[in-house]
Design a protein around this motif. Structure first.
Motif, PDB file in Angstrom:
ATOM      1  N   GLY A  83       0.831  -1.208   0.000  1.00 33.03           N
ATOM      2  CA  GLY A  83       0.000   0.000   0.000  1.00 33.03           C
ATOM      3  C   GLY A  83       0.858   1.248   0.000  1.00 33.03           C
ATOM      4  O   GLY A  83       0.560   2.220  -0.701  1.00 33.03           O
ATOM      5  N   MET A  84       1.948   1.240   0.780  1.00 36.80           N
ATOM      6  CA  MET A  84       2.812   2.423   0.836  1.00 36.80           C
ATOM      7  C   MET A  84       3.461   2.706  -0.515  1.00 36.80           C
ATOM      8  O   MET A  84       3.698   3.866  -0.862  1.00 36.80           O
ATOM      9  CB  MET A  84       3.884   2.274   1.934  1.00 36.80           C
ATOM     10  CG  MET A  84       3.402   2.630   3.332  1.00 36.80           C
ATOM     11  SD  MET A  84       2.516   4.222   3.473  1.00 36.80           S
ATOM     12  CE  MET A  84       3.769   5.412   3.010  1.00 36.80           C
ATOM     13  N   ASP A 181      -6.664   8.043   0.196  1.00 31.51           N
ATOM     14  CA  ASP A 181      -6.484   6.676   0.678  1.00 31.51           C
ATOM     15  C   ASP A 181      -7.885   6.144   0.947  1.00 31.51           C
ATOM     16  O   ASP A 181      -8.561   6.587   1.870  1.00 31.51           O
ATOM     17  CB  ASP A 181      -5.624   6.686   1.951  1.00 31.51           C
ATOM     18  CG  ASP A 181      -5.308   5.274   2.460  1.00 31.51           C
ATOM     19  OD1 ASP A 181      -6.109   4.351   2.205  1.00 31.51           O
ATOM     20  OD2 ASP A 181      -4.269   5.111   3.133  1.00 31.51           O
ATOM     21  N   THR A 203      -4.300   0.050   0.316  1.00 29.58           N
ATOM     22  CA  THR A 203      -3.507  -1.122   0.626  1.00 29.58           C
ATOM     23  C   THR A 203      -4.434  -2.301   0.409  1.00 29.58           C
ATOM     24  O   THR A 203      -5.574  -2.311   0.880  1.00 29.58           O
ATOM     25  CB  THR A 203      -2.942  -1.129   2.057  1.00 29.58           C
ATOM     26  OG1 THR A 203      -2.455  -2.462   2.297  1.00 29.58           O
ATOM     27  CG2 THR A 203      -3.949  -0.789   3.119  1.00 29.58           C
ATOM     28  N   SER A 205      -3.481  -5.122   1.469  1.00 30.18           N
ATOM     29  CA  SER A 205      -3.107  -6.014   2.579  1.00 30.18           C
ATOM     30  C   SER A 205      -4.263  -6.178   3.557  1.00 30.18           C
ATOM     31  O   SER A 205      -4.235  -7.064   4.398  1.00 30.18           O
ATOM     32  CB  SER A 205      -1.905  -5.444   3.343  1.00 30.18           C
ATOM     33  OG  SER A 205      -0.962  -4.858   2.482  1.00 30.18           O
ATOM     34  N   LYS A 206      -5.266  -5.308   3.495  1.00 24.10           N
ATOM     35  CA  LYS A 206      -6.377  -5.335   4.436  1.00 24.10           C
ATOM     36  C   LYS A 206      -7.556  -6.087   3.792  1.00 24.10           C
ATOM     37  O   LYS A 206      -7.393  -7.229   3.439  1.00 24.10           O
ATOM     38  CB  LYS A 206      -6.731  -3.901   4.852  1.00 24.10           C
ATOM     39  CG  LYS A 206      -5.491  -3.057   5.247  1.00 24.10           C
ATOM     40  CD  LYS A 206      -4.827  -3.456   6.538  1.00 24.10           C
ATOM     41  CE  LYS A 206      -3.427  -2.906   6.731  1.00 24.10           C
ATOM     42  NZ  LYS A 206      -3.269  -1.476   6.727  1.00 24.10           N
TER      43      LYS A 206
END
Ligand SMILES: *Cc1c(COP(=O)(O)O)cnc(C)c1O
Length: 390
Positions: A83-84, A181, A203, A205-206
């Motif tokens: 995400g970053m 975001d 992101t 990742s979530k």
């Protein structure tokens, strides 16, 4: 390429997009799931497709990108290693040495550090952090050299929202870029590009990955912005997504609508339970009856999820003790997976750079896919152990 194709457009609803965009049975021997092109390179003998090298483009990564673009109502999307990587690429697309950026002070911590420390020290970029609840405060922070307004709505700890239509209209009239975001909402519950925002970052990742087994990121934007970021930030910094990661992400996306529905239903039950407890000062949960920005929530979001925070009427030591005594909720900083998580946090939302290590006055909970009554019983015994310890 990373752009949405004509065949993708046959799928209109989020459920259909998640399930089927990117399918191509004829191309893959009837395989119901597109295979993993675990390739660094593609041979160039003149008769092959558009692929050369996987840092530039990879067919498996494009399956995930096309699903995300379609969900966002965007012309295209790009996936990243985290995400970053997506967020820093989106910001670098707009800022230049010596320029100015306006950022909401409740943005994700490393995003604030990227602006306040990295961009300041390396590129002389000044950042003004704002609360952002009132659009006028954002407009007042804009200077002659402002290149970007950076939003996170809802934010992921206190869930502040910004008025996307008002901010994008103002930004366009001044030639200023806008990035959001959109991780909390996911593209299923909020489509910022349809409200004039230039880039929507995530992101994955979530919730998008959803199984706590990948670190991944994505952004969605116009074809022009996607092409520019693909050729510049993604190709040159090289934080491209790995094909296997993309395959797991596409698999996660196929079940995003059903998972999110369950997270939202259970999140509501846990929020209502917490609101009934005398030990709890305040529950922060978008969509709840006590949420202060209800009007913005109704205007921009179509659903809620399993992430919430609450303030406890007690000391930082007791907050830590409460979290430590949970048995089903595991202690962890992330969220969006199948599992329930708890973490002691400071709910101070004063705008500014990252402040790690502040004394916790609250707890952030991620409500996972377990039975809600199991989770409420776990909270109940943690409240009981709090009483015994005083
Ligand atoms: C986790 C998170 C990020 C960072 O994503 P990574 O994939 O860990 O780089 C960005 N924004 C929000 C709101 C997050 O919760």
């Amino acid at each position: 390429m990373a752009l949405i194709t004509n065949s993708d457009k046959q799928w209109q609803t989020p459920d259909d997009i998640c399930a089927h965009v990117g399918d191509d049975y004829a191309q893959h021997h009837g395989a119901i799931v597109p295979p993993i092109y675990q390739n660094s390179l593609f041979v160039q003998d003149g008769a092959n497709g558009p692929y050369t090298y996987s840092r530039e483009a990879n067919p498996t990564v494009e399956v995930a990108e096309r699903k995300i673009a379609a969900l966002e109502g965007a012309q295209g999307a790009l996936c990243f290693a985290s995400g970053m990587a997506a967020i820093s690429s989106a910001i670098l697309h707009f800022v230049r040495a010596g320029s100015h950026l306006v950022m909401v002070g409740t943005a994700y911590g490393p995003t604030r550090r990227f602006a306040a420390v990295y961009l300041k020290e390396r590129l002389g970029v000044e950042t003004t952090f704002v609360n952002g609840s009132c659009p006028q405060e954002i407009f007042d922070a804009v200077r002659e050299n402002t290149r970007l307004i950076y939003l996170e709505s809802p934010s992921s700890l206190v869930f502040h929202m910004q008025d996307l239509d008002a901010v994008s209209a103002f930004a366009h009239s001044r030639g200023i870029g806008t990035v959001i975001d959109n991780t909390y909402a996911t593209p299923l519950h909020q489509q910022p590009l349809l409200h004039g925002i230039d880039i929507s970052c995530h992101t994955a990742s979530k919730y998008m990955g959803g199984h706590s087994d990948i670190v991944a990121g994505a952004l969605a934007a116009s074809a022009e912005i996607v092409e520019s970021i693909r050729k510049n930030e993604r190709e040159l910094f090289g934080a491209c997504m790995d094909p296997h990661q993309a395959w797991l992400l596409a698999r996660g996306l196929r079940t995003l609508p059903v998972r999110l529905k369950r997270h939202g239903e259970s999140g509501k039950k846990v929020a209502a339970y917490l609101e009934s407890r005398a030990e709890v000062v305040r529950v922060n949960y978008p969509g709840s009856a006590t949420y202060p920005q209800k009007e913005l929530f109704a205007r921009y979001l179509t659903g809620t999820n399993g992430l919430l925070s609450f303030q406890l009427r007690t000391t930082p030591e007791q907050v830590r003790r409460f979290v430590a005594s949970l048995r089903v909720f595991q202690r962890g900083v992330s969220w969006g997976g199948f599992e329930s998580l708890a973490w002691p946090v400071s709910l101070d939302a004063t705008p500014g750079p990252e402040r790690p290590g502040a004394a916790p006055d609250g707890v952030r909970l991620h409500v996972g896919l377990e039975e809600p009554s199991t989770l409420i019983a776990d909270l109940e015994q943690a409240f009981a152990s709090l009483r015994e310890s005083v």
